[in-house]
Write a protein that holds these residues in place. Structure first.
Motif, PDB file in Angstrom:
ATOM      1  N   ARG A 124       0.845  -1.206   0.000  1.00 45.30           N
ATOM      2  CA  ARG A 124       0.000   0.000   0.000  1.00 45.30           C
ATOM      3  C   ARG A 124       0.882   1.258   0.000  1.00 45.30           C
ATOM      4  O   ARG A 124       0.600   2.213  -0.724  1.00 45.30           O
ATOM      5  CB  ARG A 124      -0.920  -0.005   1.222  1.00 45.30           C
ATOM      6  N   ARG A 142       2.270   1.692  -3.507  1.00 42.95           N
ATOM      7  CA  ARG A 142       1.221   2.168  -4.435  1.00 42.95           C
ATOM      8  C   ARG A 142       0.933   3.651  -4.207  1.00 42.95           C
ATOM      9  O   ARG A 142       0.784   4.420  -5.150  1.00 42.95           O
ATOM     10  CB  ARG A 142      -0.063   1.350  -4.273  1.00 42.95           C
ATOM     11  N   ASN A 143       0.862   4.043  -2.936  1.00 45.31           N
ATOM     12  CA  ASN A 143       0.612   5.439  -2.595  1.00 45.31           C
ATOM     13  C   ASN A 143       1.742   6.327  -3.125  1.00 45.31           C
ATOM     14  O   ASN A 143       1.503   7.418  -3.644  1.00 45.31           O
ATOM     15  CB  ASN A 143       0.458   5.582  -1.083  1.00 45.31           C
ATOM     16  N   TRP A 186       3.563   5.718  -5.721  1.00 44.27           N
ATOM     17  CA  TRP A 186       3.408   5.823  -7.172  1.00 44.27           C
ATOM     18  C   TRP A 186       2.294   6.803  -7.524  1.00 44.27           C
ATOM     19  O   TRP A 186       2.430   7.568  -8.491  1.00 44.27           O
ATOM     20  CB  TRP A 186       3.120   4.470  -7.820  1.00 44.27           C
ATOM     21  N   PHE A 236       5.709   2.401 -11.932  1.00 43.27           N
ATOM     22  CA  PHE A 236       4.445   1.675 -11.783  1.00 43.27           C
ATOM     23  C   PHE A 236       4.696   0.179 -11.651  1.00 43.27           C
ATOM     24  O   PHE A 236       4.162  -0.484 -10.753  1.00 43.27           O
ATOM     25  CB  PHE A 236       3.520   1.949 -12.983  1.00 43.27           C
ATOM     26  N   SER A 243       6.402  -0.488  -8.247  1.00 48.23           N
ATOM     27  CA  SER A 243       5.520  -0.213  -7.106  1.00 48.23           C
ATOM     28  C   SER A 243       4.375  -1.203  -7.000  1.00 48.23           C
ATOM     29  O   SER A 243       4.041  -1.649  -5.900  1.00 48.23           O
ATOM     30  CB  SER A 243       4.967   1.211  -7.203  1.00 48.23           C
ATOM     31  N   PHE A 244       3.767  -1.549  -8.112  1.00 46.54           N
ATOM     32  CA  PHE A 244       2.622  -2.450  -8.067  1.00 46.54           C
ATOM     33  C   PHE A 244       3.031  -3.918  -8.025  1.00 46.54           C
ATOM     34  O   PHE A 244       2.212  -4.779  -7.728  1.00 46.54           O
ATOM     35  CB  PHE A 244       1.664  -2.157  -9.222  1.00 46.54           C
ATOM     36  N   SER A 303       2.235  -5.525  -4.817  1.00 46.54           N
ATOM     37  CA  SER A 303       0.857  -5.946  -4.593  1.00 46.54           C
ATOM     38  C   SER A 303       0.673  -7.398  -5.029  1.00 46.54           C
ATOM     39  O   SER A 303      -0.107  -8.137  -4.433  1.00 46.54           O
ATOM     40  CB  SER A 303      -0.114  -5.055  -5.367  1.00 46.54           C
TER      41      SER A 303
END
Length: 181
Positions: free
Chosen positions: A112, A115-116, A118, A163, A166-167, A170
């Motif tokens: 999280r 992602r934040n 990014w 991206f 960062s992702f 997840s």
């Protein structure tokens, strides 16, 4: 000249933050400290005005002009976060405030957080890209603004790479390493 002004704006931003924090925690002048912290966007405004003035005066865009757009995008997207980061550490060190929370290193919390980060990068890119594109349109000469377009292209590639990284957390969250005895 514009390069020196951009560097001056970056230094000015951090000086305003430092003076604001000094006033707030060392000299106990909370209102004056707040004024300095709130005034940091004025530095960005001065940078925008100087960059536009330079281009409107017939200058060929350089990387310094691109850097001004990037700086403004980053400053708006991350400025509050950077000031909060500095404020927490300053309060802890000089005013007996609580220790700042560490960024999460593992699991869903880390994913999280990434992602934040990014999303802040995306916001910086949107703002910076709008400024770069506005400068390109304002000048109206592809030769004089080639550097601006190339910067926008490179920054877009960097955004995509960020991206993916960062992702990826997840999909494949970091797991705590087993402690060995």
């Amino acid at each position: 000249m514009i390069t020196a002004f951009i560097i001056g704006c970056e230094i000015g931003f951090w000086l305003f933050v430092l003076i604001g924090l000094l006033c707030r925690y060392i000299f106990r002048l909370k209102k004056l400290g707040a004024i300095f912290l709130i005034a940091t966007p004025l530095i960005d405004l001065a940078l925008v005005i100087a960059t536009i003035y330079d281009l409107r005066g017939g200058a060929t865009a350089t990387f310094a002009h691109s850097l001004a757009a990037i700086y403004i995008g980053v400053s708006i997207a991350w400025g509050h976060r950077m000031i909060k980061w500095a404020d927490e550490r300053f309060a802890h060190r000089f005013a007996g405030g609580p220790a700042p929370a560490r960024k999460p290193k593992y699991g869903e919390d880390h994913a999280r957080y990434e992602r934040n980060g990014w999303l802040h990068h995306l916001l910086a890119w949107v703002i910076g890209a709008a400024i770069l594109y506005g400068m390109i349109l304002m000048v109206g000469d592809a030769v004089r603004t080639e550097v601006l377009f190339n910067t926008l292209r490179l920054w877009s590639i960097i955004l995509v790479i960020d991206f993916v990284i960062s992702f990826s957390y997840s999909l494949w969250p970091r797991a705590k390493k087993a402690e060995s005895n």
